[in-house]
Design an enzyme around this catalytic site. Structure first.
Site, short mmCIF file in Angstrom:
data_model
loop_
_atom_site.label_atom_id
_atom_site.label_comp_id
_atom_site.label_asym_id
_atom_site.label_seq_id
_atom_site.Cartn_x
_atom_site.Cartn_y
_atom_site.Cartn_z
N TYR A 1 -26.46 63.18 67.57
CA TYR A 1 -26.09 61.82 67.12
C TYR A 1 -26.12 61.68 65.66
O TYR A 1 -25.35 60.76 64.94
CB TYR A 1 -26.96 60.54 67.58
CG TYR A 1 -26.85 60.61 69.16
CD1 TYR A 1 -26.18 61.39 69.88
CD2 TYR A 1 -27.65 59.63 69.92
CE1 TYR A 1 -26.03 61.28 71.33
CE2 TYR A 1 -27.73 59.47 71.04
CZ TYR A 1 -26.89 60.16 72.08
OH TYR A 1 -26.91 60.29 73.20
N HIS B 1 -30.53 67.96 75.88
CA HIS B 1 -29.44 67.31 75.84
C HIS B 1 -28.54 67.76 76.75
O HIS B 1 -27.79 67.07 77.74
CB HIS B 1 -28.73 67.15 74.81
CG HIS B 1 -27.84 66.10 74.09
ND1 HIS B 1 -27.79 65.44 73.09
CD2 HIS B 1 -27.25 65.16 75.11
CE1 HIS B 1 -27.09 64.18 73.12
NE2 HIS B 1 -26.61 64.14 74.52
#
Length: 267
Positions: free
Chosen positions: A39, A97
């Site tokens: 991110y 992730h």
């Protein structure tokens, strides 16, 4: 292992936008923040948390290890880098992730590296994200289901991911829902709007309450104070059996997140 049922997501929010979102959420009473290495906002999240001055022990911070860092030699150094950015000595939860594309790094190798990170005190709990059943089985075989805090998956009224959630339930593995509002599409659905009107609630509150009533954790994001506050009220909303059945009927296997070259073989 307890994963908070409600938290703040920070996907797609960066720099001043994410700082504002996190600070506002913390002022409103949020204590769970979800971020990730990819991110590129861990440093901004860390700044917002530090400047709000809330005791670290009151917070639950999740980050996620990116695919480039899943090997045994890279995972722990990358997590230490994340901790530096987040301005903390540990995170509460660290997830893989996405599974390593083409199994370039085995699930076993990554899970064992995560366990080593936990043993070092860098993370309180470990888990997985975007894992279908076959890869959940590999993760369980590697470290034991008791060491996997959650599987964070796309889950919303239009993609209820039943094979994964049913397998997880059988195993006693917790599920966290991301994209719970389906990029806002679920808020326009007539069934959800009608349930919201019945309860004098917002469509977002209805969808979030639905997921939490099924036992899933939710991490909606917003940049608006009004929405952050309103979303939080979903914790108090109780839907009845009829509401839950109507939302269950909305499932149409509509997957919104399936990046080419990254997505595993979905169930």
């Amino acid at each position: 292992m307890i994963i908070p049922a409600f938290g703040l997501g920070t996907f797609r929010l960066q720099d001043d936008v994410v700082i504002h979102s996190v600070k506002t959420a913390l002022e409103l009473g949020y204590r769970t923040i979800d971020t990730a290495q990819i991110y590129e906002n861990e440093a901004a999240v860390g700044k917002a948390i530090t400047e709000n001055g809330i005791a670290r022990s009151e917070l639950f911070i999740t980050t996620k290890i990116w695919i480039e860092n899943l090997s045994a030699e890279k995972l722990i150094p990358s997590l230490k880098e994340s901790l530096k950015k987040l301005r903390t000595d540990y995170v509460d939860l660290t997830l893989i992730h996405w599974p390593s594309p083409g199994s370039a790094v085995s699930v076993e190798e990554s899970m064992r590296a995560l366990m080593a990170a936990k043993e070092l005190g860098l993370t309180q709990q470990i888990g997985i994200s975007n894992f279908p059943v076959a890869l959940m089985e590999e993760a369980i075989a590697a470290v034991g289901v008791e060491n996997i805090a959650t599987n964070q998956i796309e889950l919303h009224p239009f993609l209820q991911n039943r094979k994964v959630t049913e397998f997880a339930k059988q195993q006693g593995l917790h599920i966290t829902s991301y994209m719970t509002l389906a990029y806002g599409e679920a808020l326009k659905d007539d069934v959800i709007i009608a349930i919201a009107e019945k309860h004098q609630a917002t469509p977002a509150q209805v969808v979030l309450a639905w997921a939490m009533q099924l036992g899933y954790a939710v991490i909606p994001s917003s940049t608006k104070r009004e929405n952050l506050s309103s979303n939080m009220a979903a914790i108090e909303l109780k839907l009845d059996e009829d509401d839950m059945a109507k939302i269950a009927s909305l499932d149409r296997q509509q997957r919104l997140v399936s990046p080419e070259g990254l997505a595993p073989n979905w169930d």
